[in-house]
Scaffold this motif. Structure first.
Motif, PDB file in Angstrom:
ATOM      1  N   THR A   1      69.951  39.521  17.780  1.00 23.27           N
ATOM      2  CA  THR A   1      70.220  38.558  16.724  1.00 23.27           C
ATOM      3  C   THR A   1      68.900  37.994  16.200  1.00 23.27           C
ATOM      4  O   THR A   1      67.870  38.099  16.862  1.00 23.27           O
ATOM      5  CB  THR A   1      71.139  37.426  17.248  1.00 23.27           C
ATOM      6  N   ASP A   2      68.949  37.423  15.007  1.00 21.07           N
ATOM      7  CA  ASP A   2      67.728  36.869  14.423  1.00 21.07           C
ATOM      8  C   ASP A   2      67.356  35.557  15.114  1.00 21.07           C
ATOM      9  O   ASP A   2      68.213  34.827  15.591  1.00 21.07           O
ATOM     10  CB  ASP A   2      67.914  36.627  12.924  1.00 21.07           C
ATOM     11  N   PHE A   3      66.071  35.281  15.122  1.00 17.01           N
ATOM     12  CA  PHE A   3      65.568  34.047  15.720  1.00 17.01           C
ATOM     13  C   PHE A   3      65.497  32.987  14.629  1.00 17.01           C
ATOM     14  O   PHE A   3      64.432  32.631  14.144  1.00 17.01           O
ATOM     15  CB  PHE A   3      64.181  34.316  16.319  1.00 17.01           C
ATOM     16  N   GLU A   4      66.667  32.536  14.213  1.00 12.80           N
ATOM     17  CA  GLU A   4      66.711  31.530  13.149  1.00 12.80           C
ATOM     18  C   GLU A   4      68.050  30.810  13.175  1.00 12.80           C
ATOM     19  O   GLU A   4      68.967  31.219  13.873  1.00 12.80           O
ATOM     20  CB  GLU A   4      66.483  32.190  11.783  1.00 12.80           C
ATOM     21  N   GLY A   5      68.153  29.748  12.422  1.00 19.48           N
ATOM     22  CA  GLY A   5      69.388  28.974  12.371  1.00 19.48           C
ATOM     23  C   GLY A   5      69.229  27.672  13.125  1.00 19.48           C
ATOM     24  O   GLY A   5      68.259  27.458  13.856  1.00 19.48           O
ATOM     25  N   GLY A   6      70.238  26.790  12.917  1.00 23.62           N
ATOM     26  CA  GLY A   6      70.163  25.445  13.474  1.00 23.62           C
ATOM     27  C   GLY A   6      70.001  25.414  14.975  1.00 23.62           C
ATOM     28  O   GLY A   6      69.259  24.588  15.529  1.00 23.62           O
ATOM     29  N   ILE A   7      70.665  26.328  15.661  1.00 21.43           N
ATOM     30  CA  ILE A   7      70.616  26.311  17.120  1.00 21.43           C
ATOM     31  C   ILE A   7      69.217  26.668  17.613  1.00 21.43           C
ATOM     32  O   ILE A   7      68.726  26.123  18.610  1.00 21.43           O
ATOM     33  CB  ILE A   7      71.702  27.248  17.696  1.00 21.43           C
ATOM     34  N   VAL A   8      68.539  27.571  16.903  1.00 16.66           N
ATOM     35  CA  VAL A   8      67.165  27.931  17.280  1.00 16.66           C
ATOM     36  C   VAL A   8      66.243  26.736  17.033  1.00 16.66           C
ATOM     37  O   VAL A   8      65.383  26.407  17.865  1.00 16.66           O
ATOM     38  CB  VAL A   8      66.687  29.182  16.497  1.00 16.66           C
ATOM     39  N   GLY A   9      66.466  26.054  15.908  1.00 18.14           N
ATOM     40  CA  GLY A   9      65.684  24.850  15.620  1.00 18.14           C
ATOM     41  C   GLY A   9      65.858  23.808  16.722  1.00 18.14           C
ATOM     42  O   GLY A   9      64.894  23.149  17.131  1.00 18.14           O
ATOM     43  N   ALA A  10      67.083  23.669  17.237  1.00 17.13           N
ATOM     44  CA  ALA A  10      67.353  22.695  18.302  1.00 17.13           C
ATOM     45  C   ALA A  10      66.645  23.096  19.603  1.00 17.13           C
ATOM     46  O   ALA A  10      66.163  22.242  20.349  1.00 17.13           O
ATOM     47  CB  ALA A  10      68.859  22.564  18.525  1.00 17.13           C
ATOM     48  N   MET A  11      66.582  24.394  19.880  1.00 18.37           N
ATOM     49  CA  MET A  11      65.855  24.857  21.076  1.00 18.37           C
ATOM     50  C   MET A  11      64.364  24.561  20.928  1.00 18.37           C
ATOM     51  O   MET A  11      63.720  24.071  21.854  1.00 18.37           O
ATOM     52  CB  MET A  11      66.037  26.369  21.260  1.00 18.37           C
ATOM     53  N   GLU A  12      63.836  24.892  19.749  1.00 12.42           N
ATOM     54  CA  GLU A  12      62.399  24.677  19.504  1.00 12.42           C
ATOM     55  C   GLU A  12      62.048  23.198  19.604  1.00 12.42           C
ATOM     56  O   GLU A  12      61.053  22.824  20.223  1.00 12.42           O
ATOM     57  CB  GLU A  12      62.023  25.218  18.110  1.00 12.42           C
ATOM     58  N   GLU A  13      62.908  22.368  19.021  1.00  9.06           N
ATOM     59  CA  GLU A  13      62.652  20.921  19.026  1.00  9.06           C
ATOM     60  C   GLU A  13      62.648  20.392  20.458  1.00  9.06           C
ATOM     61  O   GLU A  13      61.761  19.629  20.853  1.00  9.06           O
ATOM     62  CB  GLU A  13      63.712  20.206  18.171  1.00  9.06           C
ATOM     63  N   ALA A  14      63.651  20.809  21.248  1.00  7.79           N
ATOM     64  CA  ALA A  14      63.771  20.294  22.616  1.00  7.79           C
ATOM     65  C   ALA A  14      62.588  20.744  23.476  1.00  7.79           C
ATOM     66  O   ALA A  14      62.056  19.972  24.284  1.00  7.79           O
ATOM     67  CB  ALA A  14      65.090  20.762  23.230  1.00  7.79           C
ATOM     68  N   LEU A  15      62.150  21.984  23.287  1.00  8.95           N
ATOM     69  CA  LEU A  15      61.033  22.494  24.093  1.00  8.95           C
ATOM     70  C   LEU A  15      59.729  21.788  23.745  1.00  8.95           C
ATOM     71  O   LEU A  15      58.965  21.386  24.641  1.00  8.95           O
ATOM     72  CB  LEU A  15      60.871  24.007  23.881  1.00  8.95           C
TER      73      LEU A  15
ATOM     74  N   LEU B   1      67.695  20.775  28.192  1.00 10.63           N
ATOM     75  CA  LEU B   1      69.075  21.113  27.854  1.00 10.63           C
ATOM     76  C   LEU B   1      69.803  19.892  27.274  1.00 10.63           C
ATOM     77  O   LEU B   1      70.554  19.995  26.297  1.00 10.63           O
ATOM     78  CB  LEU B   1      69.786  21.606  29.120  1.00 10.63           C
ATOM     79  N   ASP B   2      69.551  18.734  27.870  1.00 15.75           N
ATOM     80  CA  ASP B   2      70.170  17.499  27.394  1.00 15.75           C
ATOM     81  C   ASP B   2      69.723  17.196  25.952  1.00 15.75           C
ATOM     82  O   ASP B   2      70.541  16.898  25.083  1.00 15.75           O
ATOM     83  CB  ASP B   2      69.761  16.353  28.331  1.00 15.75           C
ATOM     84  N   ARG B   3      68.442  17.316  25.726  1.00 15.13           N
ATOM     85  CA  ARG B   3      67.887  17.076  24.388  1.00 15.13           C
ATOM     86  C   ARG B   3      68.460  18.097  23.390  1.00 15.13           C
ATOM     87  O   ARG B   3      68.797  17.754  22.251  1.00 15.13           O
ATOM     88  CB  ARG B   3      66.356  17.213  24.478  1.00 15.13           C
ATOM     89  N   PHE B   4      68.555  19.332  23.835  1.00 16.29           N
ATOM     90  CA  PHE B   4      69.106  20.412  22.987  1.00 16.29           C
ATOM     91  C   PHE B   4      70.527  20.060  22.546  1.00 16.29           C
ATOM     92  O   PHE B   4      70.887  20.228  21.379  1.00 16.29           O
ATOM     93  CB  PHE B   4      69.075  21.720  23.798  1.00 16.29           C
ATOM     94  N   LEU B   5      71.330  19.506  23.481  1.00 17.42           N
ATOM     95  CA  LEU B   5      72.718  19.167  23.127  1.00 17.42           C
ATOM     96  C   LEU B   5      72.790  18.005  22.139  1.00 17.42           C
ATOM     97  O   LEU B   5      73.794  17.844  21.450  1.00 17.42           O
ATOM     98  CB  LEU B   5      73.525  18.844  24.395  1.00 17.42           C
ATOM     99  N   ASP B   6      71.729  17.205  22.063  1.00 25.29           N
ATOM    100  CA  ASP B   6      71.691  16.141  21.056  1.00 25.29           C
ATOM    101  C   ASP B   6      71.612  16.703  19.637  1.00 25.29           C
ATOM    102  O   ASP B   6      71.990  16.030  18.674  1.00 25.29           O
ATOM    103  CB  ASP B   6      70.440  15.252  21.253  1.00 25.29           C
ATOM    104  N   HIS B   7      71.048  17.900  19.510  1.00 25.57           N
ATOM    105  CA  HIS B   7      70.755  18.432  18.160  1.00 25.57           C
ATOM    106  C   HIS B   7      71.452  19.740  17.837  1.00 25.57           C
ATOM    107  O   HIS B   7      71.457  20.167  16.690  1.00 25.57           O
ATOM    108  CB  HIS B   7      69.241  18.628  17.996  1.00 25.57           C
TER     109      HIS B   7
END
Ligand code: ZN
Length: 436
Positions: free
Chosen positions: A348-362, A429-435
């Motif tokens: 799958t492509d490395f893009e979309g809101g869920i990827v942004g949430a992973m990047e933000e949390a990390l 993971l907790d931060r990721f679930l916020d976004h």
């Protein structure tokens, strides 16, 4: 009692408890199964008011499913999944008992410490803490703690997807193993490898049929020789390099982190930068096939009528046809193949809101983080969920010390997870679930 402690303590306790419940899966139902671990998980979730369902595909092959309402239930749901089984471990080979969950040298030791009771514990600790403090995730969450992944998921994820697809209704994205871990690069920075692709799996049985006869006579149609030649051709074949979009992007980012130019004509030049990960990443530059079993005959002076072998083939996403064309050409017309186990490749492509949430949390938890997509050489339960149309990611966040041979921990002796890495993972993971 768990509600008295913070997430940092909770995640360690949960991980240790889960390791102490032996869920070894030899692949033939002879092990202890997952029921005890499933009951443990269900009890923890129920203790904070999360309703659970236990499902059994076979005696003691138990999975746990739960659904948690999000802030906006009209949005598509997100699946968080982890498997409860582990591969067996021979205690005599280990420094600490593999089912003791012992703490030593800043790590939790034991079978499943990285594959993947660590992530099971992170998911549990995070959702328990959120339930306790009344913090809803952004959207509905489905939790799946699964049986049988280590034997291909036939009695776990595949069974649930085939028989109870309604449990995953509305889920468009799935997050599980094997990704989110760090690889240290120069400048106190870390690449975090997020899995966006997996090779496909072709475990095959090869068979040659010849003419049976007496071992003392002139004989030209020998199944053993025929099979041996085909196995040797396959085993010695080096599939050409084919760069998928995920692998190319990953290698480009590795080179960038080291300040060198990526040369698409020589992608293997990047591998030495990867340390112990090179063997795994190296296998994502091409298809691979390794002969693993041979069987023929029953007596030294009897030429058997047939001979069989088994081979472990792994093909790249999007290139399945190319793989089987090469295999068939090498087999020749006297050796046939059938699947022992087959599963799809995913990408799958490395893009979309869920990827942004992973990047933000990390990057929130580690300012030196560089999230990158990568392709796993093996397979996970993501293959099952992809069949329900979900976009799948491996994201079990772990900040690792540079010297740890992380890929060697999987199914290895002295499997262990750094405690601070585990606590880092629960926070991310907790931060990721916020976004997400
Ligand atoms: Zn696993």
């Amino acid at each position: 009692m768990y509600l008295e402690v913070g997430v940092d303590e909770l995640v360690v306790e949960l991980c240790r408890d889960l390791i102490r419940i032996d869920t070894s899966n030899p692949g033939d139902h002879s092990g202890p199964g997952e029921r005890k671990a499933a009951e443990y998980v269900a009890e923890k979730l129920e203790s904070v008011g999360i309703k659970t369902t236990l499902l059994e595909s076979h005696s003691k092959r138990t999975s746990v499913i739960a659904r948690i309402e999000g802030e906006d239930p009209s949005r598509d749901a997100l699946l968080l999944h982890g498997h409860l089984d582990v591969v067996p471990a021979q205690a005599s080979d280990w420094t600490h008992d593999p089912f003791s969950g012992e703490i030593a040298d800043g790590c939790v030791w034991g079978r499943g410490a990285v594959d993947m009771k660590d992530m099971d514990a992170m998911i549990l600790a995070t959702v328990m803490d959120r339930a306790r403090t009344g913090r809803k995730p952004k959207r509905d969450l489905v939790l799946a703690f699964l049986a049988d992944e280590e034997a291909g998921g036939k009695f776990g994820a595949h069974w649930l997807v085939d028989n109870h697809p309604g449990l995953f209704e509305g889920c468009t994205e799935a997050v599980g193993e094997v990704g989110g871990f760090s690889l240290t690069v120069p400048g106190d920075r870390r690449l975090y490898l997020i899995e966006t692709a997996e090779k496909g799996l072709a475990w095959m049985r090869l068979k040659a049929v010849g003419t049976a006869g007496h071992g003392s006579m002139v004989h030209s149609d020998n199944a053993v020789s025929e099979l041996a030649r085909a196995v040797a051709r396959l085993g010695e074949h080096r599939f050409p390099i084919r760069l998928t979009k995920t692998v190319q992007r990953f290698l480009e980012q590795v080179c960038e982190a080291y300040g060198v130019e990526f040369d698409p004509r020589d992608p293997e030049a990047c591998l030495p930068y990867l340390g112990s990960l090179a063997r795994m990443i190296g296998a994502t530059l091409r298809h691979t096939l390794n002969p693993t079993r041979l069987d023929a005959g029953y007596k030294v002076n009897v030429i058997p009528q047939e001979a069989t072998a088994e081979v472990d083939g792994r093909f790249l996403p999007g290139l399945e046809k190319d793989f089987f064309e090469q295999v068939d050409a090498l087999l020749g017309d006297k050796v046939t193949r059938e699947f022992v186990h087959y599963d799809i490749a995913v990408e799958t492509d490395f893009e979309g809101g869920i990827v942004g949430a992973m990047e933000e949390a990390l990057t929130w938890a580690d300012p030196g983080a560089i999230p990158v997509p990568y392709c796993l050489s093996g397979g996970t339960d993501a293959k099952s969920f992809a069949q329900l149309g979900m976009t799948c990611f491996g994201f079990a966040p772990l900040k690792l010390p540079p010297e740890l041979d992380f890929s060697g921990m999987f199914h290895g002796v002295d499997e262990r997870v750094p405690i601070d890495g585990l606590q880092f993972g629960a926070r991310v993971l907790d931060r990721f679930l916020d976004h997400a």
